[in-house]
Design a protein around this motif. Structure first.
Motif, PDB file in Angstrom:
ATOM      1  N   ASN A 242      -4.807   8.746 -21.685  1.00  0.00           N
ATOM      2  CA  ASN A 242      -3.584   9.350 -22.230  1.00  0.00           C
ATOM      3  C   ASN A 242      -3.897  10.409 -23.293  1.00  0.00           C
ATOM      4  OD1 ASN A 242      -1.394   7.324 -21.085  1.00  0.00           O
ATOM      5  ND2 ASN A 242      -3.075   6.072 -21.844  1.00  0.00           N
ATOM      6  N   LYS A 243      -5.017  11.098 -23.104  1.00  0.00           N
ATOM      7  CA  LYS A 243      -5.500  12.033 -24.125  1.00  0.00           C
ATOM      8  C   LYS A 243      -4.486  13.141 -24.418  1.00  0.00           C
ATOM      9  CE  LYS A 243      -9.808  12.865 -24.131  1.00  0.00           C
ATOM     10  NZ  LYS A 243     -11.181  13.322 -23.777  1.00  0.00           N
TER      11      LYS A 243
ATOM     12  N   ARG B 263      -2.421  13.695 -27.946  1.00  0.00           N
ATOM     13  CA  ARG B 263      -2.599  14.936 -28.704  1.00  0.00           C
ATOM     14  C   ARG B 263      -1.243  15.550 -29.041  1.00  0.00           C
ATOM     15  NH1 ARG B 263      -5.406  17.647 -25.199  1.00  0.00           N
ATOM     16  NH2 ARG B 263      -7.390  16.739 -25.819  1.00  0.00           N
ATOM     17  N   LYS B 264      -0.311  15.492 -28.083  1.00  0.00           N
ATOM     18  CA  LYS B 264       1.031  16.015 -28.358  1.00  0.00           C
ATOM     19  C   LYS B 264       1.720  15.201 -29.445  1.00  0.00           C
ATOM     20  CE  LYS B 264       1.818  17.843 -23.694  1.00  0.00           C
ATOM     21  NZ  LYS B 264       2.623  17.684 -22.443  1.00  0.00           N
ATOM     22  N   MET B 265       1.459  13.905 -29.479  1.00  0.00           N
ATOM     23  CA  MET B 265       2.047  13.027 -30.498  1.00  0.00           C
ATOM     24  C   MET B 265       1.363  13.173 -31.852  1.00  0.00           C
ATOM     25  SD  MET B 265       2.367   9.591 -28.147  1.00  0.00           S
ATOM     26  CE  MET B 265       2.054   8.600 -29.600  1.00  0.00           C
ATOM     27  N   GLN B 266       0.227  13.908 -31.877  1.00  0.00           N
ATOM     28  CA  GLN B 266      -0.594  14.047 -33.089  1.00  0.00           C
ATOM     29  C   GLN B 266      -1.053  12.675 -33.584  1.00  0.00           C
ATOM     30  OE1 GLN B 266       1.787  16.345 -35.858  1.00  0.00           O
ATOM     31  NE2 GLN B 266       1.328  18.271 -34.820  1.00  0.00           N
TER      32      GLN B 266
ATOM     33  N   ALA C 102       1.059   3.231 -31.228  1.00  0.00           N
ATOM     34  CA  ALA C 102       0.862   4.404 -30.375  1.00  0.00           C
ATOM     35  C   ALA C 102       1.309   4.116 -28.943  1.00  0.00           C
ATOM     36  CB  ALA C 102      -0.608   4.820 -30.395  1.00  0.00           C
ATOM     37  N   HIS C 103       1.027   2.919 -28.454  1.00  0.00           N
ATOM     38  CA  HIS C 103       1.408   2.545 -27.087  1.00  0.00           C
ATOM     39  C   HIS C 103       2.922   2.550 -26.923  1.00  0.00           C
ATOM     40  CE1 HIS C 103       2.028  -0.111 -23.594  1.00  0.00           C
ATOM     41  NE2 HIS C 103       0.834   0.275 -23.200  1.00  0.00           N
TER      42      HIS C 103
ATOM     43  N   ASN D 135       8.112   5.601 -25.404  1.00  0.00           N
ATOM     44  CA  ASN D 135       9.455   5.737 -25.970  1.00  0.00           C
ATOM     45  C   ASN D 135      10.160   4.391 -26.105  1.00  0.00           C
ATOM     46  OD1 ASN D 135       9.714   8.571 -26.442  1.00  0.00           O
ATOM     47  ND2 ASN D 135       9.860   8.875 -24.238  1.00  0.00           N
ATOM     48  N   LEU D 136       9.405   3.378 -26.531  1.00  0.00           N
ATOM     49  CA  LEU D 136       9.965   2.052 -26.755  1.00  0.00           C
ATOM     50  C   LEU D 136      10.121   1.821 -28.252  1.00  0.00           C
ATOM     51  CD1 LEU D 136       7.884  -0.080 -24.209  1.00  0.00           C
ATOM     52  CD2 LEU D 136      10.244   0.711 -23.970  1.00  0.00           C
ATOM     53  N   PRO D 137      11.126   1.041 -28.669  1.00  0.00           N
ATOM     54  CA  PRO D 137      11.301   0.769 -30.109  1.00  0.00           C
ATOM     55  C   PRO D 137      10.155  -0.057 -30.661  1.00  0.00           C
ATOM     56  CG  PRO D 137      12.803  -0.572 -28.787  1.00  0.00           C
ATOM     57  CD  PRO D 137      12.172   0.404 -27.844  1.00  0.00           C
TER      58      PRO D 137
END
Length: 437
Positions: A189-190, A194-197, A280-281, A286-288
């Protein structure tokens, strides 16, 4: 009319809680597509180029028959490998579509219901509660119990067992002192990380470096330096302080008491890494961050919470003695008298007890901590308040008409009232009028 309004189902509010149930299969479908898109493009391009090269070489005589056969075998191997990947991806896609169909059908059942009094609503809400319990158990590592409950209720397609079991496996490996599984996940999930910083991969690489330094062996320290140059130094612009601390670690051994190096060598870092991975997971999908059960409970607790539930007196009382039963009446607990009593308004006077009373959910030891940070209830219109509320000396609140009616039925003398639950008799001069804030 008030009862009808209260019983009406607000479908939009229900869907707010059930968003993750519908969203996750979609997120997994995107992930599944990404996992095969790049290999498909790479392998198909490679096969096309090799086929073109073989055909041209065969036509102009530059390639021998043996070379042509060798190239054909290589192309077959690549295509078979690609077929296996596509087959696995197609099976996963079918499973996710089946989940989406089941979940949409589950939500459609709710859309067909209008009030909570409908007999079908009880069965639907029970199934949703089971879903929330499975979600809670999966997030806390009780995988076998969650699977057993899901199988018993026949709702495998309504819960995300495979996703959370895979997450739990990596979390447990981190807690056990291994970063290999987490690094493999980061590699898969690299781009998204990276988009999530996200700094998860950097933290894992730092932990590898720390473990090399922990041994104290000269060979491992040289290996650690090489590792740092490859995996840690490139992050100097992004995490300058952390990179500097890693460099300073060369001068200190694991028994040092100097900070921040003592904390870097601490075994508690493994738990922080596990928590960072879980965060991070969940963010990637997009889970709470909190279990859905906590979110549902918080909403209900907020509707019941009053300022007195976490008052200074209540905090002290919870340390000194067990919670006492609350008052039993049909009025809102947000009502407050001009001068507040010295006891919790949910509870009867000290020394008074009744088998008919119930524990205040907010003040119970099980839910008090969870309710501490939720907002107080805000009621734009109070539908359940009796008219002309009166406060009895024991802390119970009733409407004046009901007290007068009960006093008449009990044959009390004029100027006296009787508690409907405890049976205590008071003079009307001891009563105080209650105003709703």
């Amino acid at each position: 009319m008030a009862d009808i309004e209260a019983a009406k189902i607000n479908h939009d509010n229900h869907l707010l809680l059930d968003q993750p149930c519908l969203r996750l299969p979609y997120e997994l479908l995107r992930k599944n597509f990404r996992s095969v898109h790049y290999p498909l493009e790479k392998e198909s391009t490679s096969v096309k180029n090799l086929l073109k090269e073989t055909a041209n070489g065969s036509l102009n005589g530059k390639a021998s028959p043996q070379d042509v056969v060798k190239n054909l075998d290589l192309m077959l191997v690549k295509m078979r490998g690609l077929k296996r990947k596509l087959t696995a991806a197609a099976e996963e896609e079918d499973r996710l579509y089946r989940q989406m169909d089941s979940r949409v059908a589950h939500m459609r059942e709710l859309a067909d219901l209008n009030t909570v009094d409908d007999v079908k609503y009880e069965a639907w809400s029970r199934q949703r509660l089971d879903r929330l319990l499975v979600d809670y158990m999966l997030r806390h590592g009780y995988d076998s119990s969650a699977i057993a409950l899901a199988d018993e209720r026949g709702m495998r397609d309504l819960v995300d067992i495979d996703t959370f079991v895979a997450m739990s496996k990596i979390r447990k490996s981190l807690e056990g002192g291994s970063v290999q599984e987490a690094l493999a996940w980061c590699n898969e999930n690299k781009k998204e990380l990276r988009k999530m910083q996200s700094n998860l991969e950097f933290m894992l690489r730092c932990q590898q470096y720390i473990e090399m330094m922990r041994t104290g062996a000269q060979s491992r320290m040289l290996e650690a330096i090489t590792h740092a140059k490859k995996h840690i130094t490139p992050f100097n612009d992004t995490f300058p302080e952390e990179v500097s601390n890693m460099a300073g670690l060369l001068a200190y051994r694991p028994d040092t008491a100097l900070e921040p190096y003592a904390s870097l060598y601490s075994a508690s870092r493994w738990q922080r890494l596990a928590d960072a991975f879980v965060e991070a997971h969940l963010k990637l999908l997009n889970l709470p961050m909190n279990p859905l059960l906590h979110i549902a409970l918080s909403a209900g607790l907020s509707a019941l919470k009053t300022p007195a539930c976490h008052s200074t007196h209540q905090d002290q009382a919870s340390q000194d003695e067990a919670p006492e039963p609350p008052i039993q009446n049909g009025t809102s607990t947000s009502a407050t008298p001009p001068a507040a009593p010295k006891h919790h308004p949910h509870h009867p006077h000290h020394g008074t007890a009744s088998l008919t009373t119930r524990v205040c959910p907010i003040c119970s030891t099980e839910l008090n901590a969870l309710a501490r940070d939720v907002r107080y209830a805000h009621h734009g219109k109070s539908r359940l308040l009796e008219h002309d509320l009166m406060l009895l000396p024991n802390g119970r609140v009733y409407g004046k008409a009901r007290l007068d009616e009960y006093a008449a039925k009990s044959g009390l003398a004029p100027g006296q009232v009787k508690d409907l639950v405890t049976g205590e008799v008071y003079e009307t001069s001891e009563l105080r009028k209650v105003f709703v804030s």
